[in-house]
Design a protein around this motif. Sequence first.
Motif, PDB file in Angstrom:
ATOM      1  N   GLU A 295       0.849  -1.202   0.000  1.00  0.00           N
ATOM      2  CA  GLU A 295       0.000   0.000   0.000  1.00  0.00           C
ATOM      3  C   GLU A 295       0.884   1.251   0.000  1.00  0.00           C
ATOM      4  OE1 GLU A 295      -3.573   1.322  -0.636  1.00  0.00           O
ATOM      5  OE2 GLU A 295      -3.269  -0.812  -0.263  1.00  0.00           O
TER       6      GLU A 295
ATOM      7  N   LYS B 185       2.693   2.295  -3.342  1.00  0.00           N
ATOM      8  CA  LYS B 185       1.968   3.052  -4.379  1.00  0.00           C
ATOM      9  C   LYS B 185       2.392   4.515  -4.387  1.00  0.00           C
ATOM     10  CE  LYS B 185      -2.257   0.267  -4.127  1.00  0.00           C
ATOM     11  NZ  LYS B 185      -3.653   0.298  -3.668  1.00  0.00           N
TER      12      LYS B 185
ATOM     13  N   GLU C 215       1.207   6.797  -7.670  1.00  0.00           N
ATOM     14  CA  GLU C 215      -0.128   7.209  -8.125  1.00  0.00           C
ATOM     15  C   GLU C 215      -0.237   8.733  -8.164  1.00  0.00           C
ATOM     16  OE1 GLU C 215      -3.408   5.280  -6.326  1.00  0.00           O
ATOM     17  OE2 GLU C 215      -2.629   3.278  -6.754  1.00  0.00           O
TER      18      GLU C 215
END
Length: 477
Positions: free
Chosen positions: A16, A19, A382
């Motif tokens: 997580e 990202k 991202e």
Amino acid sequence: MANKLYQMTPKEIVSELDKYIIGQDDAKKSVAIALRNRYRRSLLSDEMREEITPKNILMMGPTGCGKTEIARRLAKLMDAPFVKVEATKFTEVGYVGRDVDSMVRDLMEASIRITKQAMLEEKYSIADELVEERIIEAIIPGKGRRNTGQTNRGPFDFLLGNGGYVSQKEQYEQQQAAAKDEEEHDTELAREQVRQQLREGLLEEQYIEIQVTDTPKTNQLDMGNEGMSIAIGNIFGDMAPKKKKNKKVKVKDARKILREEEAQNLIDMDQVTDDALTNAEHNGIIFIDEIDKIASGSGYRSGADVSREGVQRDILPIVEGSVINTKHGPVKTDHILFIGAGAFHTAKPTDLIPELQGRFPIRVELENLDKDTFVKILTIPENALLKQHKALLETEGIEIEFTDEAVDEIAEMAFLMNEQTENIGARRLHTILERLLEDISFNIPDMETEKVVIDRAYVKEIFEEKIHPEDIDRFIL
């Protein structure tokens, strides 16, 4: 309190964080294990749970390499209370500094907010039904329900009524009642129709008048001790009945306002405070940034150094475990996880007082960023920098494309600048990109083309144009 992050495995937590943060695997791994240990601890018996204290983490690495970003991302991921504080704001208490206890008070406030939000979400489904009724009531006010009991009879009615005689008054009342019944029936039909239209979303833009609780703005009287302030208006405010005020809003806005108000009425604030207190004590995380700035070098100490050491001594009892008074009740800090972070350019972790060093048993060193890492930072996450700049310029209809060579050149330039001048990590990329896109951003309204391709030649040209080659090092931050 169940927490989705604590139930993720360490690998899932790291993926997580991947990202958004490139590299720094050791730091991510340590944070993931520390979080998983909180979950493991919650499964133990009460006696054992009390014995196990969190293993605090100290992150060391140059500025701009991702320490604060790890903290920010954790905060976004988490349902647990999280607070980030700068150690430097506690220096010189009484002049410009803050009371060290304020970090625990901030954590408690964060915990109240999270717990209250979780409880509100549980009540939203019930609140939605109540809101629908209030909106229908605002569109078609229901007539007062008629009294279906015995009508008031006069003293002589029993004499007259025995012979089947119906007085004119009673006839009139019966007619009125029949008309009222019919009107109520029509109202009910109309309300059902409105309910149907509401559910189909046909009335969202219609204006209605709703009644909401008026919350007067109160004057805060700060008692000097942070967090211990008194709202003057509230001293007698609870005794007075709550004022209502009318508001004219669209149905879609009314739904949001009333939903919050109804859900608020359904939750028990005492329960919220109790749960938040437990949540802060057992799941809370305090991230202390710039911890190296309160480390004083060895040798003779005077002036600012004394003040820095004072801050360390103030922080120590909180990290060791103590009870801090907040306006929501006393908070015990024994099981709060502390993550310290600092660049440690001039000071070393050993310059911290020994007691504080011992309270951060896990040490993680973050690596310097190299050229390959810069390329990844520009393109992979991202929220990658190039994606951000593209999105910003697309709002005005300009499409920007960076060739691989251009990205390579930007990364090379950032790496060299960090090597030759001050190492400011990934923040160097911000400086270079802003300079690179300055002309395009400035000229957007008058630009003929809709697509701009940025290649290696363009990057070199911009930087040579803006500054002479020999000044490049000095110019870029």
